[in-house]
Design a protein around this motif. Sequence first.
Motif, short mmCIF file in Angstrom:
data_model
loop_
_atom_site.label_atom_id
_atom_site.label_comp_id
_atom_site.label_asym_id
_atom_site.label_seq_id
_atom_site.Cartn_x
_atom_site.Cartn_y
_atom_site.Cartn_z
N VAL A 167 -11.11 51.49 -6.19
CA VAL A 167 -10.50 52.01 -4.85
C VAL A 167 -11.18 53.23 -4.04
CG1 VAL A 167 -8.42 53.22 -4.00
CG2 VAL A 167 -8.09 51.23 -5.96
N THR A 223 -5.46 47.07 -3.68
CA THR A 223 -6.65 46.77 -4.27
C THR A 223 -6.55 45.88 -5.29
OG1 THR A 223 -5.96 48.48 -5.42
CG2 THR A 223 -8.02 48.70 -4.07
N LEU A 272 -1.65 52.15 -4.96
CA LEU A 272 -2.66 51.74 -5.73
C LEU A 272 -1.91 50.91 -6.64
CD1 LEU A 272 -3.62 55.40 -7.13
CD2 LEU A 272 -4.80 53.93 -5.22
N ALA A 329 -4.54 58.98 -9.44
CA ALA A 329 -5.59 58.18 -8.65
C ALA A 329 -7.08 58.73 -9.36
CB ALA A 329 -5.56 58.46 -7.22
N THR A 369 -0.69 57.12 -0.82
CA THR A 369 -1.37 55.63 -1.07
C THR A 369 -0.95 54.75 -2.23
OG1 THR A 369 -3.25 57.00 -0.47
CG2 THR A 369 -3.74 54.81 -1.11
N PHE A 400 -9.20 53.50 -11.09
CA PHE A 400 -9.23 53.53 -9.75
C PHE A 400 -10.57 53.53 -9.15
CE2 PHE A 400 -4.90 54.42 -11.16
CZ PHE A 400 -4.05 53.17 -10.93
N VAL A 434 -3.24 60.23 -2.89
CA VAL A 434 -5.07 60.41 -2.86
C VAL A 434 -5.42 61.27 -1.72
CG1 VAL A 434 -6.97 58.85 -2.48
CG2 VAL A 434 -5.00 57.99 -3.62
N TYR A 461 0.35 55.95 -15.82
CA TYR A 461 -0.07 56.19 -14.40
C TYR A 461 1.00 57.09 -13.84
CZ TYR A 461 -2.92 51.99 -15.25
OH TYR A 461 -3.71 51.29 -15.60
N ASP A 463 0.62 46.01 -2.30
CA ASP A 463 -0.18 46.61 -2.65
C ASP A 463 -1.82 45.99 -2.13
OD1 ASP A 463 -0.25 44.76 -5.22
OD2 ASP A 463 -2.33 45.84 -5.09
N HIS A 508 -8.67 50.02 1.04
CA HIS A 508 -8.51 49.01 -0.03
C HIS A 508 -7.19 48.03 0.53
CE1 HIS A 508 -6.29 52.21 -1.30
NE2 HIS A 508 -5.25 51.50 -1.93
#
Length: 325
Positions: free
Chosen positions: A148, A295, A112, A140, A110, A145, A105, A134, A293, A13
């Motif tokens: 993603v 996505t 997000l 994740a 990762t 998400f 992840v 979060y 970032d 992503h």
Amino acid sequence: MTPTVTAERRRRHTLYFLEWAAAQRPVHLDTDIDMTRIQAHRAAARADGRRYSVVSYLLYAAGRVLDRHPEANAAMAPGWPGPLRRPRTVRFDGVTAKLALDRPVDGERTVLSALVPGLESATLGEIQERVDRYRGERAADLPEFKGVRMLGRLPVPLGRAAFAAALRDPRRRADVFGTVSVSSLGHRTVDGFHSAGGTAVTLCAGRIVDRAVVRDGVVVPAPVMRLGLTFDHRVIDGATAADVLSDLHDTMEAFDDGTDGTDGTDRTDSSDRTDSSDGTGGSDGTGGTAAADGTPGARVPGSGADAGGADRDPRPVGGLERSTR
């Protein structure tokens, strides 16, 4: 030694985003913000059993400021440059942040993205509740998400096409990608940085450290945070970006969340620190925020001068500094 080649899935992503964002024309500004009032506000809140992340204050200020500068709460409409298309921009009614998060992840770190909508009117407490969603190692796995996870499973040509399709309709853009990007690396020894998050304005918060500042002609220590602003020159010009950054600077230095009977839209908050800027990141266990970032974002469900002297130059006057971590 033989190098190991692995198929990249968890960061696909981000790679699709970087390909898409290459059309931006980023320009970078920054400023130093005296965080005395925000740090005092955070300390008082903690004494009352409430916890606020520095990034929540930045989100609070960004919502008010971009609501006052609608030309910066905008995006370039898809399809330009093109042989038959004239350039168009899209201005959004509300302010939605795309908050970059550093989360594991499949056991690896990762980037997000989470959407925090309604910032033009959300209270500091409401923003913190959204940020808190979060926290944790399993963030994740949240339903926000799902996209993603899907992009990591699709074949690359289909993944690219799906990513582009999600951003094609400018009317849906805010619900997919937000209207302003926010990142923080303040949980580490990072004074400042710049990234381009795919929106007209990207805000990048560094750590808070005690620096020497001048107040009423006297050199004193103060907690200072460097705030970077990257703007897409296709959407706004430097003068507008400078107005936005100056308004953010003043709003945060004179933070007022309205708990004293004011409406809270005047300037922004104050507080102390356990993390330099978190929620996206921070030493309070939220992990770190990412510098850029990838996505389309995951939407959250439901969704004056300080007493030390008004006339002050908050710029550091020397190498004196001490971390407030």
